[in-house]
Design an enzyme around this catalytic site. Structure first.
Site, mmCIF file in Angstrom:
data_model
loop_
_atom_site.group_PDB
_atom_site.id
_atom_site.type_symbol
_atom_site.label_atom_id
_atom_site.label_comp_id
_atom_site.label_asym_id
_atom_site.label_seq_id
_atom_site.Cartn_x
_atom_site.Cartn_y
_atom_site.Cartn_z
ATOM 1 N N CYS A 132 0.837 -1.201 0.000
ATOM 2 C CA CYS A 132 0.000 0.000 0.000
ATOM 3 C C CYS A 132 0.871 1.249 0.000
ATOM 4 O O CYS A 132 1.736 1.408 0.860
ATOM 5 C CB CYS A 132 -0.945 0.046 1.199
ATOM 6 S SG CYS A 132 -2.000 1.517 1.137
ATOM 7 N N ASN A 194 -0.057 -3.355 -7.070
ATOM 8 C CA ASN A 194 -0.799 -2.322 -6.355
ATOM 9 C C ASN A 194 -0.602 -0.996 -7.111
ATOM 10 O O ASN A 194 0.083 -0.949 -8.129
ATOM 11 C CB ASN A 194 -0.319 -2.223 -4.900
ATOM 12 C CG ASN A 194 -1.430 -1.785 -3.967
ATOM 13 O OD1 ASN A 194 -2.195 -0.865 -4.302
ATOM 14 N ND2 ASN A 194 -1.547 -2.404 -2.817
ATOM 15 N N GLY A 246 -5.867 -1.187 -14.156
ATOM 16 C CA GLY A 246 -6.411 -0.606 -15.375
ATOM 17 C C GLY A 246 -7.288 -1.504 -16.219
ATOM 18 O O GLY A 246 -7.561 -1.187 -17.381
HETATM 19 C C1 FMN Z 1 -10.263 3.472 -3.471
HETATM 20 C C2 FMN Z 1 -9.258 2.373 -3.545
HETATM 21 C C3 FMN Z 1 -8.936 1.645 -2.397
HETATM 22 C C4 FMN Z 1 -8.000 0.616 -2.432
HETATM 23 N N1 FMN Z 1 -7.725 -0.089 -1.306
HETATM 24 C C5 FMN Z 1 -6.856 -1.143 -1.348
HETATM 25 C C6 FMN Z 1 -6.610 -1.954 -0.200
HETATM 26 O O1 FMN Z 1 -7.192 -1.758 0.876
HETATM 27 N N2 FMN Z 1 -5.732 -2.970 -0.318
HETATM 28 C C7 FMN Z 1 -5.083 -3.252 -1.484
HETATM 29 O O2 FMN Z 1 -4.306 -4.205 -1.534
HETATM 30 N N3 FMN Z 1 -5.293 -2.507 -2.592
HETATM 31 C C8 FMN Z 1 -6.165 -1.463 -2.553
HETATM 32 N N4 FMN Z 1 -6.413 -0.721 -3.697
HETATM 33 C C9 FMN Z 1 -5.711 -1.054 -4.957
HETATM 34 C C10 FMN Z 1 -6.597 -1.917 -5.886
HETATM 35 O O3 FMN Z 1 -6.907 -3.175 -5.305
HETATM 36 C C11 FMN Z 1 -5.895 -2.165 -7.234
HETATM 37 O O4 FMN Z 1 -4.723 -2.903 -7.015
HETATM 38 C C12 FMN Z 1 -5.526 -0.868 -7.936
HETATM 39 O O5 FMN Z 1 -6.577 0.056 -7.834
HETATM 40 C C13 FMN Z 1 -5.168 -1.057 -9.413
HETATM 41 O O6 FMN Z 1 -6.225 -1.626 -10.144
HETATM 42 P P1 FMN Z 1 -7.312 -0.770 -10.975
HETATM 43 O O7 FMN Z 1 -6.549 0.121 -11.921
HETATM 44 O O8 FMN Z 1 -8.107 -1.827 -11.683
HETATM 45 O O9 FMN Z 1 -8.091 -0.019 -9.985
HETATM 46 C C14 FMN Z 1 -7.354 0.318 -3.671
HETATM 47 C C15 FMN Z 1 -7.676 1.045 -4.827
HETATM 48 C C16 FMN Z 1 -8.620 2.060 -4.782
HETATM 49 C C17 FMN Z 1 -8.943 2.818 -6.045
#
Ligand code: FMN
Ligand code: FAD
Ligand code: FES
Lengths: 306, 266
Positions: A132, A194, A246
């Site tokens: 994170c 992440n 993405g």
């Molecule tokens: C609002 C928000 C909260 C997130 N919280 C977590 C979390 O608690 N733990 C974690 O491992 N990743 C967290 N992520 C990351 C997502 O799981 C993911 O890895 C990241 O958004 C990239 O994927 P995406 O482009 O499809 O959103 C969070 C992402 C967003 C947007």
């Protein structure tokens, strides 16, 4: 749909490769009336820590031109005890595989949370959030050090036989040492990636758009970075890779499968389009039919060499 | 509370009621039949993912199967929404948040609104029993930027405040609120329900605390999911126990429960 979406990973069968990205889906209950679980092979819940975390000072979310989102949630969660008391009962464990994401500031905290969660029935496994960008301790600071990754995964493996996915950060040029540290110590899968650290400024007010100035960058712009990391990790280790970054449509999923992913996490897309899981499977099915692909497993790592 | 539903609405009419201020009427029978005052919709603005997120907008006055979204063009999302024309579809999730619950035993109910903040309180005005006494205060920059059609403005019996003095009281809404409260007889137990710019809400809270008047506020903060899953829409609690979520716990709060003074409000 005619394509076989089943994928096998480290002894588990998933009815489709689709998963949710931790933190974008809560604990599954909030979206219940909007999202159909059927297209998902599994869900990954919001990261849980030992103690409740109130989260970061707002504003916590902003957008970037070009389809990006930056968040600074700071792992706000009720803590493992409140989760067990209030939320665990609503997880759809019967029909869908559930993976509980865990966050700790130290190795001991990861172990403490996991040992409490081991008391739950019907859970398929865990995702260790070693990446994170929005917290000072733990997260990236453990996830950037291969010996700390090795120790965390080993200690967690000592207390569970269940599936353990290890979620890594994109903030390291060398993926292989981190991926190997997780794989050699008992990880069942790696989640790549992440969010990236990002930031936006309102030039009129000269203020950052997030309360913590920087945050975690997700959405469309993350995809090329995630693809590269998935590909590098799949070269480095033999365990399955869960792609995160993405994904908004079926062809994104095909790209990640070709790059070597077996699981495909839907993250920010669920905010814009909670119905995307069904649509994405249809788009994948369409691709597979056009290309004579009978099972999505045929596509995993099937990248042609340039 | 009913769980959120997804509905593809059909745009019936789209009017620019004053410069950059749009009023879209949308046929969305399911949402129109269940929405109550104070609730909002999470609106998809682009067919693709740029801009990525939905936009939260209050659900405005409802007539039969038709609800209205009334909004200011602020950036790309609202600009795209303003380009919708009769016959276009619009992807809505709602009704989100809790309806406004007006506590019993107060009169008059004072609606304190600034600019576009009038939208959620129009439905409350429509849905509240006619016999309940109310005062409707609306602050605008000038007579040329009113967020209502002329007939609506007449029908609602509004006390106007304008920054430039071109309409009604010359000054801000909190000063007008003070005049209204000072004019009430001693047996009245007013309640203020406010929606509008952050400065107005903070001024209102300070005044209401001084006068011991209970007050509710409807808040606007940036949102991700809109349904309580992502924790993006946090506002600080005044009891020091962390944050409330505007989409799930609000959007309307008792002023005393929120640290309005330090909350980051756009
Ligand atoms: C609002 C928000 C909260 C997130 N919280 C977590 C979390 O608690 N733990 C974690 O491992 N990743 C967290 N992520 C990351 C997502 O799981 C993911 O890895 C990241 O958004 C990239 O994927 P995406 O482009 O499809 O959103 C969070 C992402 C967003 C947007
Ligand atoms: C519960 C609720 C009800 C609302 N009701 C109305 C209404 O009836 N009429 C109206 O004109 N506006 C309303 N707003 C504000 C409206 O959501 C913003 O004006 C809109 O999101 C701006 O989007 P944009 O793309 O035009 O602006 P941009 O500034 O380009 O938006 C960039 C990002 O910031 C967010 N954002 C910017 N300003 C705000 C804001 N004030 N509140 C929340 N998010 C913001 C956007 O959603 C987007 O994610 C409401 C907000 C909330 C939370
Ligand atoms: S916007 Fe996701 S929790 Fe409120």
């Amino acid at each position: 749909m005619t394509t076989d979406f089943n994928v096998a990973m480290s002894g588990l069968n998933f009815r489709t490769p689709l998963l949710t990205g931790s933190g974008t889906f809560g604990y599954g209950d909030e979206f219940l009336s909007l999202i159909d679980y059927a297209p998902f092979g599994g869900i990954v819940t919001k990261s849980l820590s030992v103690r409740p975390r109130p989260g970061n000072p707002p504003p916590r979310i902003c957008e970037t031109p070009g389809g990006g989102v930056i968040n600074s949630i700071g792992l706000a969660n009720p803590g493992v005890e409140a989760f067990l008391a209030e939320k665990a009962g609503i997880l759809p464990v019967k029909e869908t595989k559930v993976f509980l994401s865990i966050f700790g500031e130290t190795v001991e905290e990861f172990v403490t949370v996991m040992s409490r969660l081991e008391t739950l029935e019907g859970i398929s496994g865990y995702e260790l959030n070693l990446s994170c960008p929005n917290v000072k301790q733990g997260g990236i600071s453990i996830g950037g050090d291969s010996s700390a990754i090795a120790e965390t995964v080993r200690e967690c493996r000592n207390i569970t036989d269940k599936f353990i996915a290890v979620k890594l950060t994109p903030h390291h040029t060398q993926v292989a040492p981190l991926a190997e540290a997780a794989a050699k110590n008992g990880a069942s899968a790696l989640t790549m990636i992440n969010t990236l650290v990002g930031m936006m400024i309102d030039v009129e007010t000269r203020m950052p758009l997030l309360g913590t100035v920087t945050g975690g960058y997700s959405g469309l712009p993350l995809k090329p970075v995630a693809l590269a990391k998935v590909w590098q990790a799949s070269k480095a280790v033999d365990i399955p890779i869960w792609a995160s970054g993405g994904i908004v449509n079926g062809l994104d999923c095909i790209e990640f499968l070709l790059a070597g992913a077996t699981g495909l996490q839907l993250g920010s897309v669920l905010f814009a389009d909670p119905y995307s899981p069904g649509r994405i499977l249809e788009e994948m099915d369409d691709y597979c039919r056009r290309h004579g692909v009978k099972s999505v497993e045929e596509l995993i790592g099937a990248l042609e060499k340039p | 509370m009913i769980p959120p539903i997804a509905e593809i609405g059909l745009v019936r009419e789209s009017i620019e009621i004053s410069p950059n201020l749009w009023d879209i009427s949308i046929e969305a029978p399911r949402l129109a039949s269940v929405t109550r005052a104070g609730q909002f919709a999470h609106v998809r603005v682009s067919a693709g993912f740029d801009p990525f997120l939905r936009r939260p907008l209050s659900i405005g006055p409802i007539a039969g199967d038709v609800l209205r979204l009334i909004f200011h063009i602020r950036g790309e999302g609202t600009r795209l929404l303003a380009a919708k024309r009769s016959g276009d579809t619009i992807d809505l999730i709602g009704p989100l948040g809790h309806p406004i619950n007006v506590p019993k035993g107060h009169n008059p109910i004072i609606f304190l609104t600034g600019g576009i903040g009038v939208v959620p309180l129009q439905i409350l005005d429509d849905q509240m029993p006619k016999e309940r006494e109310r005062v409707f205060i609306l602050g605008v920059r000038s007579a040329f930027t009113i967020p209502l059609s002329l007939s609506e403005a007449m029908q609602r019996n509004i006390l106007w405040a304008s920054d430039d003095g071109s309409l009604g009281y010359h000054g801000n809404t909190v000063q007008l609120l003070k005049n209204v409260v000072d004019g009430l007889s001693a047996d009245k137990k007013p309640l203020v329900i406010a929606c509008g710019p952050a400065g107005m809400l903070r001024g209102m809270k300070k005044f209401c605390i001084e006068r011991n008047i209970p007050s509710l506020v409807s808040l606007e903060v940036p949102m991700g999911c809109g349904v309580g899953a992502c924790q993006s829409c946090a506002v600080p609690r005044s009891d020091g126990k962390g944050y409330y979520l505007v989409c799930k716990d609000g959007p309307v709060f008792d002023c005393l429960d929120i640290l309005l003074e330090t909350a980051s409000l756009p």
